[in-house]
Design a protein around this motif. Structure first.
Motif: not given
Length: 466
Positions: A404-432
Motif C-alpha cells: 500500500a505504501a509503494r502504491q501511495n508513493y507512486e500516486i503521490a509522485m505522479e501528482r507531484y510531477k503534475l504540480g498537484d501535490l505540495a512538497g511536504i505531502e510527497i515527503r510524507e509519502a516517501q517517509n511512509n
C-alpha cells in the motif's frame, strides 16, 4: 538504486543556472562523493551462505577451540588408574654411608676404641602397592570421572549451540542492515529526483526558493541517514568476521542470501518434548545431580574397612669397615617381600556423618536446580512461542502495508510531477514508504530471532548446519 557519477553531473548541470542555486547545491556534493566510495565493486573474495558461515565459525572460533581442549582434558582424566583402581609399581635405588668413631667398654672392663669407621650400603628394588578394596570409593570415583567426561561433552555442545545461535542471528542481522542500506539508497534517489524537479521548476519560476531549500534539506537528511547506515553495516560485518575468527575482520563479507525467511514447522508441544529430551542445560543439570550422588557414595565408602597389598623384589649390599667390631666384612641380599594391610577407621571426630549429611543436602539442591531449570525453560519456550506467532502475524500485515505504501508513493509522485501535490505531502509519502520497508525488515528479523531461540531451547539449533 546506486548513486553514480551521471546522476551527479545531471544535478550539477541543473544547479548551475542560478548562483543561489549553486550555493545550495554545493552543500551535499561531499556527502554524495562519500557515498560513491562505497558503491565501487569489491575485489574477488569468498561468498558465504549460512552453512559456510557456521562451518567457518565452528572450525576457527577461539572459544570453541578452547572448550574442545577442555573436553579433551576431561576425557584424558577418565581412566581407571586416575580413579585408583590399578596398582602402582615403582623402581627405586639408593646409597648410604656412615663415618664414625666408637668407644666401647666391655663386661670385663676392657675398652675398644675405633676411629674413622666407614660403612656403606646400597639397594635397588621394584615395589608394588595396590588398594584392593576401600569401600567402593575407587569405583565411585571412576564413575564420577566418566560423568565429568560426559559433562565436558555437554559443555562443548552447549558452546557450539550458543555460537550457532549467535552466528545465525548476526548473519541475518547483516542481511537486514544491508537491506536497510539498500532502502536508504533508494530513498536518496527519490529525494534526488524530487530535488531535480524542484530545481527545474525554480529555474522557470514556478516554485519558490523555500521549496528548493526544503527539498535540499530532505535530500541532505536522507544522505546523512545513508552515511550512518554504512557504519551500522560495517559494524555488523566486523562482528560477523570476529565470530568466525577471520584474520581480516574489517573486510565486507559477500553474503549469498538476500532475504530473511522463517520456516519453523514444529508445534509448541513438539518443541517442549524435544526440550525435555535434548536441551543441553537440562542434560547438564541431570549430570550434576548424578555427580553429587557419586560424591555421597564416595563419602559412604569410609563406613567400610580397607584392604591394601604391597610387595617388592630387590637387592641390598652392605660393606663394613674392617675396623668395625664385627666379623662381617660384606653382606648382600636378594629376594621378595610382601605384606597385607587391613584397616578400619573407628572414629574420626564425626566427620563421616557430617560429610554424608552435607552430600545428601547437595543432592537435594541439584534436584531443585533441575526442577527450576525445567520451569524456566518452559516459561522461555511459552514466551518465545507467543512472540513467534505474533511476529508472523505482524509479518503478513507489514507485507500488505508495504504494498500500500509503494502504491501511495507512486500516486503521490505522479501528482507531484503534475504540480498537484505540495512538497511536504510527497515527503510524507516517501517517509511512509521507507518506514514500511523498515518495519517489514524488523518483523522478518524478529521472527527469525524467535525461530533461532525456539530451536536453541529445544536442542535443535544444529538444524542450521544441515
Amino acid at each position: 538504486m546506486k548513486i553514480n557519477s551521471i546522476d551527479m553531473l545531471n544535478l550539477q548541470s541543473s544547479s548551475g543556472k542560478r548562483g543561489t542555486n549553486r550555493k545550495l547545491s554545493s552543500i551535499s556534493w561531499g556527502n554524495i562523493l562519500f557515498l560513491l566510495l562505497f558503491t565501487f565493486p569489491l575485489s574477488a573474495q569468498e561468498v558465504y551462505d549460512l552453512h559456510k558461515v557456521l562451518e567457518t565459525g565452528l572450525e576457527r572460533n577461539y572459544d570453541i577451540r578452547i572448550i574442545r581442549n577442555e573436553q579433551q582434558i576431561a576425557e584424558n582424566n577418565a581412566t581407571p588408574g586416575n580413579a585408583g583402581l590399578l596398582p602402582t609399581v615403582g623402581l627405586s635405588g639408593g646409597y648410604n654411608g656412615s663415618l664414625m668413631n666408637t668407644d666401647q667398654t666391655l663386661v670385663n672392663g676392657a675398652k675398644n676404641n675405633r676411629t674413622d669407621i666407614f660403612n656403606q650400603g646400597a639397594n635397588i628394588g621394584i615395589n608394588l602397592n595396590w588398594t584392593v578394596f576401600d569401600g567402593f570409593r575407587m569405583q565411585a570415583e571412576y564413575e564420577r570421572l566418566k560423568e565429568f567426561e560426559k559433562i565436558g561433552e555437554i559443555s562443548t555442545r552447549m558452546s557450539i549451540e550458543n555460537l550457532i545461535s549467535t552466528l545465525t542471528a548476526e548473519y541475518y542481522n547483516y542481511i537486514r542492515q544491508s537491506l536497510t542500506l539498500k532502502n536508504l539508497r533508494y530513498a536518496v534517489s527519490l529525494s534526488k529526483e524530487r530535488l531535480r524537479i524542484v530545481e527545474e521548476r525554480y529555474n522557470i519560476g514556478s516554485m519558490s526558493r523555500l521549496d528548493l531549500q526544503q527539498a535540499r534539506v530532505d535530500f541532505n537528511a536522507d544522505s546523512s541517514n545513508l552515511i550512518k547506515q554504512f557504519e551500522v553495516v560495517n559494524t555488523s560485518a566486523i562482528v560477523l568476521n570476529q565470530l568466525m575468527a577471520l584474520e581480516n575482520v574489517s573486510q565486507k563479507p559477500i553474503i549469498n542470501d538476500s532475504i530473511i525467511d522463517s520456516n519453523l514447522s514444529m508445534t509448541e508441544d513438539v518443541l517442549w518434548e524435544k526440550t525435555l529430551q535434548a536441551n543441553a542445560q537440562l542434560l547438564l543439570a541431570a549430570k550434576n545431580k548424578h555427580v553429587s550422588e557419586l560424591e555421597l557414595k564416595s563419602y559412604q565408602s569410609r563406613n567400610y574397612p580397607y584392604l591394601q597389598l604391597n610387595g617388592g623384589y630387590g637387592y641390598t649390599l652392605n660393606l663394613y669397615d674392617n675396623q668395625a667390631l664385627t666379623a662381617v666384612d660384606k653382606q648382600n641380599s636378594l629376594g621378595f617381600n610382601y605384606g597385607v594391610t587391613l584397616g578400619f577407621t573407628i572414629y574420626d571426630g564425626m566427620n563421616r556423618k557430617r560429610e554424608q549429611k552435607n552430600a545428601r543436602i547437595a543432592i537435594e539442591n541439584r534436584e531443585l536446580e533441575y526442577e527450576r531449570m525445567e520451569l524456566d525453560l518452559k516459561a522461555d519456550l511459552a514466551n518465545m512461542w507467543m512472540a513467534y506467532q505474533n511476529n508472523q502475524q505482524l509479518l503478513a500485515l507489514e507485507k500488505e502495508n508495504l504494498g500500500a505504501a509503494r502504491q501511495n508513493y507512486e500516486i503521490a509522485m505522479e501528482r507531484y510531477k503534475l504540480g498537484d501535490l505540495a512538497g511536504i505531502e510527497i515527503r510524507e509519502a516517501q517517509n511512509n514508504l521507507l518506514a514500511a520497508e523498515e518495519r517489514l525488515l524488523q518483523a522478518q528479523y524478529n521472527t527469525k530471532i524467535c525461530e533461532i531461540s525456539l530451536l536453541q531451547i529445544s536442542g535443535e539449533v544444529t538444524y542450521y548446519l544441515q
